[in-house]
Design an enzyme around this catalytic site. Sequence first.
Site, PDB file in Angstrom:
ATOM      1  N   ARG A  42       3.581  -2.071 -18.165  1.00 53.89           N
ATOM      2  CA  ARG A  42       2.794  -2.658 -17.092  1.00 53.89           C
ATOM      3  C   ARG A  42       3.184  -4.130 -16.939  1.00 53.89           C
ATOM      4  O   ARG A  42       3.957  -4.644 -17.729  1.00 53.89           O
ATOM      5  CB  ARG A  42       1.297  -2.519 -17.388  1.00 53.89           C
ATOM      6  CG  ARG A  42       0.847  -3.390 -18.534  1.00 53.89           C
ATOM      7  CD  ARG A  42      -0.591  -3.153 -18.932  1.00 53.89           C
ATOM      8  NE  ARG A  42      -1.534  -3.752 -17.995  1.00 53.89           N
ATOM      9  CZ  ARG A  42      -2.809  -4.046 -18.320  1.00 53.89           C
ATOM     10  NH1 ARG A  42      -3.262  -3.796 -19.534  1.00 53.89           N
ATOM     11  NH2 ARG A  42      -3.628  -4.564 -17.441  1.00 53.89           N
ATOM     12  N   ARG A  43       2.620  -4.781 -15.931  1.00 49.62           N
ATOM     13  CA  ARG A  43       2.799  -6.221 -15.700  1.00 49.62           C
ATOM     14  C   ARG A  43       4.257  -6.627 -15.702  1.00 49.62           C
ATOM     15  O   ARG A  43       4.628  -7.651 -16.243  1.00 49.62           O
ATOM     16  CB  ARG A  43       2.113  -7.049 -16.805  1.00 49.62           C
ATOM     17  CG  ARG A  43       0.656  -6.760 -17.024  1.00 49.62           C
ATOM     18  CD  ARG A  43       0.090  -7.755 -18.039  1.00 49.62           C
ATOM     19  NE  ARG A  43      -1.297  -7.517 -18.313  1.00 49.62           N
ATOM     20  CZ  ARG A  43      -1.773  -7.087 -19.482  1.00 49.62           C
ATOM     21  NH1 ARG A  43      -0.954  -6.852 -20.474  1.00 49.62           N
ATOM     22  NH2 ARG A  43      -3.057  -6.903 -19.655  1.00 49.62           N
TER      23      ARG A  43
ATOM     24  N   TYR B 134     -17.728  -3.068 -17.098  1.00 49.82           N
ATOM     25  CA  TYR B 134     -19.042  -2.439 -16.905  1.00 49.82           C
ATOM     26  C   TYR B 134     -19.872  -3.195 -15.871  1.00 49.82           C
ATOM     27  O   TYR B 134     -20.704  -2.606 -15.193  1.00 49.82           O
ATOM     28  CB  TYR B 134     -19.768  -2.277 -18.245  1.00 49.82           C
ATOM     29  CG  TYR B 134     -19.304  -1.003 -18.916  1.00 49.82           C
ATOM     30  CD1 TYR B 134     -19.891   0.207 -18.582  1.00 49.82           C
ATOM     31  CD2 TYR B 134     -18.250  -1.003 -19.812  1.00 49.82           C
ATOM     32  CE1 TYR B 134     -19.439   1.382 -19.122  1.00 49.82           C
ATOM     33  CE2 TYR B 134     -17.796   0.181 -20.369  1.00 49.82           C
ATOM     34  CZ  TYR B 134     -18.384   1.366 -20.019  1.00 49.82           C
ATOM     35  OH  TYR B 134     -17.929   2.536 -20.550  1.00 49.82           O
TER      36      TYR B 134
ATOM     37  N   HIS C 129     -14.298  -6.374 -21.732  1.00 46.98           N
ATOM     38  CA  HIS C 129     -14.798  -5.020 -21.528  1.00 46.98           C
ATOM     39  C   HIS C 129     -16.125  -4.971 -20.780  1.00 46.98           C
ATOM     40  O   HIS C 129     -16.252  -4.212 -19.834  1.00 46.98           O
ATOM     41  CB  HIS C 129     -14.837  -4.200 -22.808  1.00 46.98           C
ATOM     42  CG  HIS C 129     -14.939  -2.749 -22.464  1.00 46.98           C
ATOM     43  ND1 HIS C 129     -13.883  -2.036 -21.938  1.00 46.98           N
ATOM     44  CD2 HIS C 129     -15.980  -1.911 -22.451  1.00 46.98           C
ATOM     45  CE1 HIS C 129     -14.277  -0.823 -21.637  1.00 46.98           C
ATOM     46  NE2 HIS C 129     -15.540  -0.710 -21.935  1.00 46.98           N
TER      47      HIS C 129
ATOM     48  N   HIS D 120      -4.992   3.849 -15.070  1.00 49.75           N
ATOM     49  CA  HIS D 120      -6.367   4.103 -15.512  1.00 49.75           C
ATOM     50  C   HIS D 120      -7.364   3.248 -14.733  1.00 49.75           C
ATOM     51  O   HIS D 120      -8.331   3.751 -14.181  1.00 49.75           O
ATOM     52  CB  HIS D 120      -6.482   3.842 -17.014  1.00 49.75           C
ATOM     53  CG  HIS D 120      -7.895   3.741 -17.508  1.00 49.75           C
ATOM     54  ND1 HIS D 120      -8.724   4.840 -17.581  1.00 49.75           N
ATOM     55  CD2 HIS D 120      -8.632   2.685 -17.919  1.00 49.75           C
ATOM     56  CE1 HIS D 120      -9.914   4.453 -18.020  1.00 49.75           C
ATOM     57  NE2 HIS D 120      -9.886   3.150 -18.237  1.00 49.75           N
ATOM     58  N   PHE D 121      -7.119   1.932 -14.676  1.00 52.10           N
ATOM     59  CA  PHE D 121      -8.167   1.139 -14.016  1.00 52.10           C
ATOM     60  C   PHE D 121      -8.040   1.166 -12.495  1.00 52.10           C
ATOM     61  O   PHE D 121      -8.960   0.737 -11.811  1.00 52.10           O
ATOM     62  CB  PHE D 121      -8.288  -0.282 -14.597  1.00 52.10           C
ATOM     63  CG  PHE D 121      -7.115  -1.183 -14.455  1.00 52.10           C
ATOM     64  CD1 PHE D 121      -6.773  -1.714 -13.234  1.00 52.10           C
ATOM     65  CD2 PHE D 121      -6.378  -1.535 -15.564  1.00 52.10           C
ATOM     66  CE1 PHE D 121      -5.698  -2.555 -13.113  1.00 52.10           C
ATOM     67  CE2 PHE D 121      -5.289  -2.382 -15.452  1.00 52.10           C
ATOM     68  CZ  PHE D 121      -4.945  -2.899 -14.216  1.00 52.10           C
ATOM     69  N   HIS D 122      -6.941   1.727 -11.996  1.00 52.99           N
ATOM     70  CA  HIS D 122      -6.947   1.971 -10.549  1.00 52.99           C
ATOM     71  C   HIS D 122      -7.757   3.217 -10.211  1.00 52.99           C
ATOM     72  O   HIS D 122      -8.157   3.398  -9.061  1.00 52.99           O
ATOM     73  CB  HIS D 122      -5.528   2.035  -9.989  1.00 52.99           C
ATOM     74  CG  HIS D 122      -4.963   0.665  -9.715  1.00 52.99           C
ATOM     75  ND1 HIS D 122      -4.386  -0.108 -10.690  1.00 52.99           N
ATOM     76  CD2 HIS D 122      -4.958  -0.098  -8.588  1.00 52.99           C
ATOM     77  CE1 HIS D 122      -4.021  -1.273 -10.178  1.00 52.99           C
ATOM     78  NE2 HIS D 122      -4.362  -1.300  -8.898  1.00 52.99           N
TER      79      HIS D 122
END
Lengths: 167, 48, 552
Positions: C438-439, C226, C222, C373-375
């Site tokens: 995913r994946r 950041y 995590h 989300h992380f894209h």
Amino acid sequence: MHLHKYEKIWLIFGMASLVLFLLIIGFAAFWKGTHPQSHIETIDPQNVEAHDAFKPENLGIREVADGKYIVNIVASAFNYDFGKDKEGNAIKTIRVPKGSTVLYQITTKDVVHGFQVAGTNVNMMVEPGHISRYETVMKNTGEFTVVCNEYCGIGHHQMFGTVEVYE
Amino acid sequence: MGKENPKQHQPSLHESTHSLKGTFIAVMLLGIFILVAWFGFYALFLSR
Amino acid sequence: MATNQLPLAKKDARLYMAFMYVTYTALLVGGLMGLLQTLARSGKYTLPFNINYYTILTVHGVILGLVLTTFFIIGFQFSLMEKTVGISDKQRKVAWLSFWVMVTGTIMAAITILIGEASVLYTFYAPLRAHPAFYFGLAFVIIGSWIAAFVNFRQLYVWKKAHKGQKSPLLAFMVTINMLMWFIATIGVATSVIIQFIPWSLGYAETINVLLSRTLFWYFGHPLVYFWLLPAYMAWYAIIPKIIGGKLFSDPLARLAFILLLLFSIPVGFHHQLTEPGIDPTWKFIQVVLTFMVIIPSLMTAFSIFATFEITGRKKGYKSLFGWFKKLPWKDVRFLAPFIGMAAFIPGGAGGIVNASHQMNALVHNTIWITGHFHLTAATTVILTFFGITYWLVPHLTGRRLTPRLNKLGIIQTFVWTVGMTIMSGAMHIQGLLGGPRRSNFSEYAGGEQVATWINYQIAQTVGGTILFIGILLMVYIFIQLTFFAPRGVEEFPIAEEEKNAEPTPKILENWYLWIGITIALILFAYTIPVFDILKHSPPGSPPFDWPIGRG
């Protein structure tokens, strides 16, 4: 340090929203018992049959009380073992009536897997040495795909099953 | 958008630099978006 | 800060550009892998030359998530440190060492992945076992980044000694916070790689504790995100104001936000492990609470950004409620690209709160919603801000100019990215809510209506992914232009200044002992008991598995 009046209001509003979210999920988790699955029960991954639930004859679905079911599954690359039917064929579909309470119990013989009944809240990591459990009420009818949603190797996407919830 | 704020007609430089009304409205809209989104997804979670 | 206009000495510029070359090579290679993935997942194409889907997935994740980000961030941060506190000859030499150690590690890991010996994705997945060279390579990347971190610490230390009693320059302070967080966080993954993975992959240890390896990974996993976000925040707080012709909103509040990010980015790894079986749910919830704390500095950042825009606009004389917003420099790509990044962080952040909401995580865990989300957060918020930085940083370093034509191309690039990502990430979010995993390579599973719906969204992702790849080609073209072909000139290195009458910054914000102390205390609080539990209740360890990833 100076905070502008509006920034104070904004931060109080924002933090109050966060506290509200935490109170809601905290209440649901601690008072209603809807924690994410965490059973901390261990098992020898090389010898899962030693555990009653994962003996070959106990795999698959079993009605334990009126409207209450247990589904035992052993995951391995790249298959879910739901047991065998009377003809000796591997079961790929689990059928339960709508509104029944189902406890899913699953463990793995080899690597890390996922177990999700897509479209429901049954969504667990399955890790070697641990038993994953999740009990839920199957509220909605339909055919739900069971998918391995955690990478387990090059056949990962060929690991599936079906849960059928009927009226 | 574009509405004149009567209080801001003749601001001194100092006042004008500290009028953050637009900022306040913008962040509060953001906050409301977060709240609505969260409750929406929580409702979906409960319905399943 | 008049030095901002001066070009850097060639020897310094070369160092920072070295990091940029790796960054944009990684973008091209990683982006191509992303394109291939979306094509394969449409079910309409098969990968050529028998390439395995999971090999390109591993390449995509490692090269964009670890290589591109780390190289860009370290190079950019070095340039910030030089502009604010300077760099000595000796420090530059050590900085080069960090670069080469990281490059060595990257090449080792990349080759191992490409020959199919490490299709374990960048989250490792014990007990799947990759070739030891993969773990060694990653260890080198981390060690190289540590060398960079200690150079940065040294740079600030030397400056502080020469400027007794003065507050450190804001950007140098921010870089130091980010590298501190990175150092503390990477200790977790380094421990796991050195103590668990390497001996086990070499055969010296027979088994591995899977849950412990995952916990150590997510202790790092995590703060890793950041570590990507903080350089974007640096640009939003301290560079964008200059680009739009304004001043810093508040130096102390910016520092406070960064301190809160340091404190609360690390003790939160369990929110990636919410659906794992072996962790006490109470400790999961405690880390969920800590995760919610890390949202607060982002709330502060949102206010600060809007306030910077509004104050700047009002000073220019725009009086209506939102007139200042309309008059932002939309035609300046140095502003537009990061602005779209900021906008993407609104749905990205809201989605993040959903992900971290304890039991609600089951709604989205390991579905392709997470990828969506992380894209938004990494591949839009962070990357568009990095592109926004590139438009001035690279010509500043190469002694060239961002010409109106390249600026226009940049605006088109930003637009292409926005459209492509809206389609791809939007489709991923929806498919994830419908349970799509995913994946995963293309699969029809057991067939049926549900799977057919997923495949439709995967086709949408192919469309989005293709548009994004065009965006990548465009960006690489712009990078090459800015590096080798744009006309010679001077491009500004924009660093915002404080208002003349700005309030003083409290000294306590630079009390490193205090903040590092609290950071460590929070980590010990969040992790000691659960890790002790994991060790005490650990099941028999797992032997390595080679065959599931196709290793012979």
